[in-house]
Design a protein around this motif. Structure first.
Motif, PDB file in Angstrom:
ATOM      1  N   ALA A 238       4.827  -0.427  14.999  1.00 18.60           N
ATOM      2  CA  ALA A 238       5.060   0.266  13.729  1.00 18.60           C
ATOM      3  C   ALA A 238       4.554   1.704  13.803  1.00 18.60           C
ATOM      4  CB  ALA A 238       4.379  -0.485  12.585  1.00 18.60           C
ATOM      5  N   GLU A 239       3.419   1.885  14.477  1.00 16.61           N
ATOM      6  CA  GLU A 239       2.876   3.228  14.649  1.00 16.61           C
ATOM      7  C   GLU A 239       3.804   4.066  15.540  1.00 16.61           C
ATOM      8  OE1 GLU A 239       0.385   4.955  13.438  1.00 16.61           O
ATOM      9  OE2 GLU A 239       0.546   6.633  14.865  1.00 16.61           O
ATOM     10  N   ALA A 242       6.743   5.177  13.483  1.00 22.04           N
ATOM     11  CA  ALA A 242       6.417   6.304  12.602  1.00 22.04           C
ATOM     12  C   ALA A 242       6.361   7.608  13.394  1.00 22.04           C
ATOM     13  CB  ALA A 242       5.087   6.044  11.889  1.00 22.04           C
ATOM     14  N   ARG A 245       9.935   8.693  14.371  1.00 17.40           N
ATOM     15  CA  ARG A 245      10.654   9.294  13.230  1.00 17.40           C
ATOM     16  C   ARG A 245      10.164  10.714  12.977  1.00 17.40           C
ATOM     17  NH1 ARG A 245      12.146   4.874   8.715  1.00 17.40           N
ATOM     18  NH2 ARG A 245      13.813   6.381   8.429  1.00 17.40           N
ATOM     19  N   PRO A 354       8.067  -4.351   3.673  1.00 13.67           N
ATOM     20  CA  PRO A 354       7.620  -2.984   3.932  1.00 13.67           C
ATOM     21  C   PRO A 354       7.128  -2.936   5.385  1.00 13.67           C
ATOM     22  CG  PRO A 354       6.683  -3.823   1.880  1.00 13.67           C
ATOM     23  CD  PRO A 354       7.348  -4.982   2.557  1.00 13.67           C
ATOM     24  N   ILE A 355       7.491  -1.909   6.128  1.00 17.45           N
ATOM     25  CA  ILE A 355       7.165  -1.872   7.557  1.00 17.45           C
ATOM     26  C   ILE A 355       5.652  -1.955   7.764  1.00 17.45           C
ATOM     27  CG2 ILE A 355       7.331  -0.441   9.642  1.00 17.45           C
ATOM     28  CD1 ILE A 355      10.027   0.595   8.424  1.00 17.45           C
ATOM     29  N   SER A 356       4.929  -1.386   6.812  1.00 16.97           N
ATOM     30  CA  SER A 356       3.472  -1.395   6.901  1.00 16.97           C
ATOM     31  C   SER A 356       2.881  -2.791   6.706  1.00 16.97           C
ATOM     32  CB  SER A 356       2.897  -0.442   5.852  1.00 16.97           C
ATOM     33  OG  SER A 356       3.535  -0.644   4.606  1.00 16.97           O
TER      34      SER A 356
ATOM     35  N   ILE B 107       3.654   4.832   6.922  1.00 15.42           N
ATOM     36  CA  ILE B 107       4.247   3.925   7.923  1.00 15.42           C
ATOM     37  C   ILE B 107       5.573   3.378   7.406  1.00 15.42           C
ATOM     38  CG2 ILE B 107       3.955   1.675   9.049  1.00 15.42           C
ATOM     39  CD1 ILE B 107       2.247   3.688  10.433  1.00 15.42           C
ATOM     40  N   ASN B 108       5.621   3.036   6.132  1.00  9.83           N
ATOM     41  CA  ASN B 108       6.876   2.550   5.549  1.00  9.83           C
ATOM     42  C   ASN B 108       7.767   3.700   5.101  1.00  9.83           C
ATOM     43  OD1 ASN B 108       8.460   0.255   4.796  1.00  9.83           O
ATOM     44  ND2 ASN B 108       8.006   0.685   2.637  1.00  9.83           N
ATOM     45  N   ARG B 131       4.751  13.861   5.417  1.00 12.20           N
ATOM     46  CA  ARG B 131       6.134  13.440   5.230  1.00 12.20           C
ATOM     47  C   ARG B 131       6.844  14.436   4.328  1.00 12.20           C
ATOM     48  NH1 ARG B 131       4.619  11.091   8.868  1.00 12.20           N
ATOM     49  NH2 ARG B 131       4.669   8.869   9.376  1.00 12.20           N
ATOM     50  N   GLY B 186       9.905  -1.563  -1.848  1.00 16.07           N
ATOM     51  CA  GLY B 186       9.966  -0.500  -0.843  1.00 16.07           C
ATOM     52  C   GLY B 186      10.722  -0.955   0.384  1.00 16.07           C
ATOM     53  N   LEU B 187      11.914  -1.509   0.155  1.00 16.94           N
ATOM     54  CA  LEU B 187      12.664  -2.142   1.242  1.00 16.94           C
ATOM     55  C   LEU B 187      13.965  -1.395   1.524  1.00 16.94           C
ATOM     56  CD1 LEU B 187      12.297  -5.819  -0.024  1.00 16.94           C
ATOM     57  CD2 LEU B 187      10.871  -4.651   1.675  1.00 16.94           C
ATOM     58  N   SER B 219      11.094  12.736   7.635  1.00 19.59           N
ATOM     59  CA  SER B 219      10.317  13.555   8.569  1.00 19.59           C
ATOM     60  C   SER B 219      10.290  14.997   8.080  1.00 19.59           C
ATOM     61  CB  SER B 219      10.954  13.512   9.960  1.00 19.59           C
ATOM     62  OG  SER B 219      11.228  12.189  10.341  1.00 19.59           O
TER      63      SER B 219
END
Lengths: 471, 471
Positions: A238-239, A242, A245, A354-356, B107-108, B131, B186-187, B219
């Motif tokens: 996941a890091e 991030a 991206r 959520p990815i986190s 991260i998300n 971000r 948050g999906l 980004s």
């Protein structure tokens, strides 16, 4: 066949002609079951209208006669959303004869298509005009744009381009009473009232029949860079996501994750595959960058991964130097579905988080599943960039029907409870259909179910559109 | 003030306290008129709840007492959507006290905010987390996220990032009966039924009160290249746009158009502006590329424009070599609104068209307006990359109220008829509000109006949410 059915078929014949009807049982066989051979049904008839006007007439007739309609595109769904029930009272409305590319407008970057156009054909038409239609998924050679819209399809390019919802600008829909809503707008901005388009998208055939769409087109990618990485943990992946991206921005088009077990399964069951890395890793990712032209894409990815290895975020990485190597990596990723089926019986989950929250979710879910003592192996893979995991559980091929049913109930509850606790979704990209209808009722708030039912009632008061699915 | 009103205020006070009420007429003044000073109304009271729970209680009370609610954010709208009527029976529900950034998740790539957060503060919070939140428009220092959502705001970054609809993942909404819908997801993928989120977005306060949202983050751009070009025709500009997209892909973040008259107006009325090109051109464009890092952005734009000049698509171009030059070009673009107001009385149009139809539309509209013999000058500018024109018509400052009204009726009909013929939208990004409500009814198909009214009925059967706007 009773008299009413005979009469219905006669009336349908007068609308669509002989070419538009499938009445013989053996010819209906491929329509009344899904391709996984998991759901089966019966129908009064399969009707295949040639265009929107015929579709409207068919729906008008069904509205008058209260005949339930199951709309079907390429019949490649994963959730039984396009399979009729076994009453024999339903009609399948197949869109497959409506397969014209109506217009391609490279200046407006749009394409107008019939709902029955096969996804791969839509991709081809965009390419022929020097443009790019990004939706891409396993079934693209058979699935239709209408089905993609009805299920808000996802696939492997969502990270950059979004789901089908983000790729559609306008729709044409035959409403449950047979009237045609012309919402075929090719506009990037249109604030003139409620967003009807997005109500139909993802409604799985329950609010009307989508007959046409205006789709967004994009610039063709002319450069790609692809790599495989191995990590010790999902938190590290996941890091890395991030970081990628932040550094690469829109160049990042895929970030696909596979657990060690998923990779091992593919290597064992799919011919002509081999391990990308010398040492197996607990978690793997297939990373792809794309750009309209090559301004050092490969160097960018190399530098990024070099830094990640230095920071001990990644154990090892393989950077493709040509398309053949990249194709071999994608073959591994795409081989999972096939490998799973060969290796065991599957209890599938199509979840989003959520990815986190993913690393913690997986750790907890694994621990809880281990405690079930089920002889289960977790096949965890998916679109990490979208937070979408296909968190499948495999039990032995020898398991009986009852054992599979029992494990499904137990594991669905366990996995979906945990997903809900972490504010995730129990149905990310495969749709609800028949498969997750009861789960949906179980997990949606009563308030949200009530709002959805009010919408259903407002659009389809006779409840003839795809009954028994979704809601 | 009648007894019912006094009682209502007392009940509201018990919910929000003194700090949450604006009762004095002089303090209400800035709430009951819009910032253009075009619409004016009266209210029973302005209520400013501190959080979602208070908002729900306020709405519950209004539901019980059938009190109409006008929800207001930064009050920067262009269409009178947040101005009450003059009955004195309505209540303004101001979201401005709800201004917390609830969470930022790098991260998300998401951020959860109260509806009353000012857009610029949301941008800052994203930046502070490394971000980028891309929504950007003139009023960003005052407008709120809730207002941006309610109007599906556009602005200058839509070409690459989409409207507010594309930037929101989840919502929290107080429904017209005071119940709270928690859709704060948050999906990136969530296919669990009808898309309630997108129903509320763009509904201009007519279906509920948005109290919170989960927003997408992106980004940060670290490199920019900006240029000004002059062309002979809109067809040439549209072709240049298509070429730029094909070549630069996602790097293209702005493609803003100004007619010669728009530019001349700014040069005349806005201090410290000067013509970017030696020779005036019929049409100008401000083009901006951005990227997460600089891999030759300037060279890419230079080469592209050099080729376009060689192909006689562009007459002349000015490529900025530093941020000061770029800021000067943006000052021209952003000066149009101010310059227009100083130069004459305006009949505004906020239209969208397929980009491929714009050149023909403008040519026909100009010819038809010239035939009206109105002493009118067309101030045509906008977001060409989105097909969105602010196709304004300026008549002399000395025109009387009646002359403006007369010209408005005549020109709206002319312009909107032609827009509709070309399958465009009469309301691209500023919302319908009071301004274009009658136009909406005139141009929307009866079927679409019927569907919208059915939705309104399903969500707000007592019709208390922002009556007199949109529908």
């Amino acid at each position: 066949m009773n008299e009413n059915t005979q009469q219905l078929i006669a009336q349908l014949r007068s609308i669509v002609g002989d070419a538009g009807l499938v009445t013989a049982a053996e010819e209906q066989a491929s329509y009344v079951k899904d391709w996984l051979n998991k759901w089966h049904g019966r129908v009064a008839v399969v009707v295949r209208p040639a265009d929107t006007a015929q579709t409207a007439e068919v729906v008008r007739l069904c509205h008058r006669t209260h005949t339930p309609i199951v709309t079907q595109g390429g019949n490649t769904g994963m959730s039984g959303g396009a399979t009729p029930d076994d009453s024999g009272a339903q009609v399948i409305l197949s869109t497959t004869r409506m397969n014209r590319i109506r217009a391609v407008d490279p200046i407006n970057n749009t394409m107008t298509v019939d709902a029955g156009v096969i996804l791969a054909h839509a991709q081809d038409a965009a390419r022929a005009a020097g443009r790019y239609f990004p939706l891409s998924l396993g079934a693209e050679g058979s699935c239709t744009i209408g089905g993609n819209l009805a299920t808000n399809a996802g696939g492997i390019a969502v990270l950059r381009f979004g789901n089908m919802r983000e790729l559609a600008l306008g729709l044409e829909v035959v409403l449950p009473d047979g009237r045609i809503w012309n919402g075929l707008r090719g506009l990037r901005k249109d604030n003139t009232g409620y967003d009807l388009r997005d109500l139909f998208i993802g409604s799985e055939g329950s609010l009307g029949v989508i007959t046409g769409a205006v789709l967004k087109l994009f610039s063709q990618p002319h450069a790609r860079a692809t790599a495989w990485v191995g990590c010790d943990s999902l938190a590290q992946l996941a890091e890395l996501l991030a970081r990628t991206r932040a550094r690469c921005g829109d160049r990042l088009v895929a970030f696909e994750m596979m657990s060690a077990a998923s990779l091992a399964l593919v290597l064992q069951h799919v011919t002509d595959t081999r391990a990308p890395l010398a040492q197996p890793a607990r978690y793997n990712a297939l990373i792809e960058l794309a750009d309209t032209e090559d301004l050092g894409l490969q160097a960018m990815l190399e530098e990024l991964l070099g830094q990640a290895m230095e920071d001990v975020l990644v154990n090892d990485a393989m950077l493709c130097t040509n398309g053949t190597q990249a194709a071999a990596l994608w073959k591994i990723r795409e081989g999972i579905s096939q490998a799973q089926v060969r290796a065991g019986k599957l209890i599938k989950h199509d979840i989003a988080l959520p990815i986190s929250a993913i690393a913690e979710f997986v750790e907890q879910a694994e621990r809880m599943i281990a405690a079930c003592e089920l002889q289960a192996e977790i096949i965890n893979f998916g679109h990490l960039g979208d937070g979408n995991l296909h968190f499948n559980v495999m039990i032995p091929l020898s398991s009986s029907y009852e054992e599979v049913q029992q494990a499904t109930l137990q594991l669905n509850r366990l996995v979906h409870d945990l997903v809900t606790e972490k504010q995730g979704s129990i149905s990310a990209e495969h749709g609800v259909g028949q498969l997750r209808r009861d789960e949906l009722r179980h997990y949606k708030s009563p308030l949200e179910m009530e709002l959805m039912l009010r919408i259903k009632q407002a659009f389809d008061p006779n409840l003839i559109m795809n009954p028994g699915k979704l809601l």
